[in-house]
Design an enzyme around this catalytic site. Structure first.
Site, PDB file in Angstrom:
ATOM      1  N   ASP A  60       0.859  -1.195   0.000  1.00 21.71           N
ATOM      2  CA  ASP A  60       0.000   0.000   0.000  1.00 21.71           C
ATOM      3  C   ASP A  60       0.891   1.240   0.000  1.00 21.71           C
ATOM      4  O   ASP A  60       1.670   1.447   0.930  1.00 21.71           O
ATOM      5  CB  ASP A  60      -0.889  -0.046   1.251  1.00 21.71           C
ATOM      6  N   ASP A  97      -3.092   2.455  -5.935  1.00 17.17           N
ATOM      7  CA  ASP A  97      -1.965   2.482  -4.992  1.00 17.17           C
ATOM      8  C   ASP A  97      -1.888   1.302  -4.036  1.00 17.17           C
ATOM      9  O   ASP A  97      -1.121   1.343  -3.104  1.00 17.17           O
ATOM     10  CB  ASP A  97      -1.978   3.793  -4.212  1.00 17.17           C
ATOM     11  N   GLU A  98      -2.669   0.257  -4.270  1.00 12.92           N
ATOM     12  CA  GLU A  98      -2.487  -0.915  -3.403  1.00 12.92           C
ATOM     13  C   GLU A  98      -2.792  -2.202  -4.152  1.00 12.92           C
ATOM     14  O   GLU A  98      -3.558  -2.210  -5.115  1.00 12.92           O
ATOM     15  CB  GLU A  98      -3.319  -0.826  -2.121  1.00 12.92           C
TER      16      GLU A  98
HETATM   17 MG   LIG Z   1      -2.401   3.978   0.173  1.00 15.84          MG
END
Ligand SMILES: [Mg+2]
Length: 378
Positions: A19, A114-115
């Site tokens: 993350d 983003d993860e």
């Molecule tokens: Mg994040």
């Protein structure tokens, strides 16, 4: 101590959750050195009605978080620097990060820009530890993108995700199988995947606040109170999560929504706005080759109360006119006349769900793109 290779008959995997830290804000701080060390808020206009998409850790110290209105964020931290999102830059950074992850396993499931989850069970078969892979991934991301990521390592997705949150930002945390139950026990139930605010309320009324409380509830009680979801809660309280890492997730819905600069008060304007959105949703469905059986609309009132109303049909649809046909009835249900509190809306949305591939719906499917003019997607 549980058998490290299987628990309750579930084979244990080696899962990493990666993350990125304050992703959009971190990209801005990387690209604009003058923003480093500053409270940076990426999102809408604080003078208008925008919301916070992401904020830097410096801004979080002021109590600012994602989804808060930008105006509220500015009142909490007047010196914050507001930046409009640059999605192209974030997508490019995301592409780089996902590329790094795919060097370690093809089993990468992005959850957003983003993860992502990685299943490294096979990659660790010859003695390399999952934690070594996670360490290397974090180092490579920082070296190659100039951004930091946090990572969690565990034996399923549920725990890997909780672990990545544990040492955020720029941290790494491992929950081995023998520590899973103890790690989970004190956590508030709201931390569990699938437990939203409504469920937290319900559980709290049952005297269930922590995962340990949840573990002490019987399966029958959970199912009686929460239906099918009770089964999931029974398992996750015991650290059991059978969900595999899925490299491509089937799409569940196609929707479009908008927050207006000024509340809409005229039902005719609401309806025409929804019609435009139906055109956009239809265009997207066509581009994806999908059709759906359920049309829903969402309305958010000035007090932020949000309602959705849905209409389902046996026949899956994708054409603009078919979606539009459902709108007057749904709008009348969502925004009933004669309720002064709910006479105006700040947000409207249209979604089509219950998706099927369009070939399953219509023999003319191959030519679907020719059946309807593409709609301008601005
Ligand atoms: Mg994040």
């Amino acid at each position: 101590m549980p058998d490290p290779h299987s628990e309750h008959g579930v084979e244990l995997r080696k899962i990493i959750h990666v993350d990125m830290d304050a992703f959009f804000a971190a990209v801005e701080q990387r690209d604009h050195p003058e923003l480093r060390g500053q409270p940076v808020i990426v999102g809408g206009d604080p003078a208008g009605r925008g919301v916070v998409a992401t904020c830097s850790y410096e801004a979080r110290r002021f109590g600012i978080h994602s989804a808060m209105t930008a105006a509220r964020a500015r009142s909490l931290c007047p010196q914050a620097v507001f930046v409009r999102p640059r999605m192209d830059a974030y997508r490019e950074a995301s592409r780089q990060v996902m590329g790094i992850l795919r060097c370690y396993t093809p089993l990468v499931e992005p959850l957003s820009l983003d993860e992502a989850f990685l299943d490294v069970t096979a990659a660790t078969a010859d003695g390399i530890l999952a934690v070594q892979i996670a360490r290397e991934i974090r180092a490579r991301i920082e070296r190659e993108t100039g951004l930091t990521a946090s990572a969690g390592v565990s034996y399923n997705k549920l725990l890997a995700k909780l672990a990545s949150d544990w040492r955020k930002p720029n941290g790494l945390f491992v929950v081995p199988p023998e520590h899973g139950l103890a790690f989970l026990a004190p956590l508030p139930v709201g931390k569990l995947h699938g437990v939203g605010p409504a469920t937290v309320k319900k559980l709290s009324a049952m005297g269930i606040h922590t995962v340990l409380d949840l573990r002490n509830a019987s399966r029958q009680v959970l199912i009686a109170q929460l239906g099918k979801a009770g089964l999931w809660f029974y398992d996750v309280a015991r650290g059991i999560d059978r969900r595999p890492v899925q490299t491509s997730r089937p799409r569940k819905s196609v929707g479009y929504e908008r927050t207006f600069p000024q509340n809409l008060e005229d039902p005719k304007v609401m309806l025409s706005t929804l019609r435009q959105m139906a055109g956009q949703v239809s265009a997207r469905l066509q581009a994806l080759g999908l059709a759906g059986r359920t049309v829903s609309i969402k309305a958010r009132f000035p007090d932020f109360e949000t309602v959705t109303r849905a209409h389902s049909d046996a026949q899956a649809i994708w054409r603009t006119e078919a979606i539009i046909a459902c709108l007057p009835g749904l709008l009348a249900k969502a925004v009933p006349a004669g309720l002064p509190m709910h006479a105006s809306v700040r947000l409207l949305g249209v979604t089509v769900s219950g998706l099927v591939n369009v070939e399953a719906v219509s023999p003319e499917a191959g030519q679907m793109n020719l059946l309807e003019e593409p709609v301008d997607l601005r």
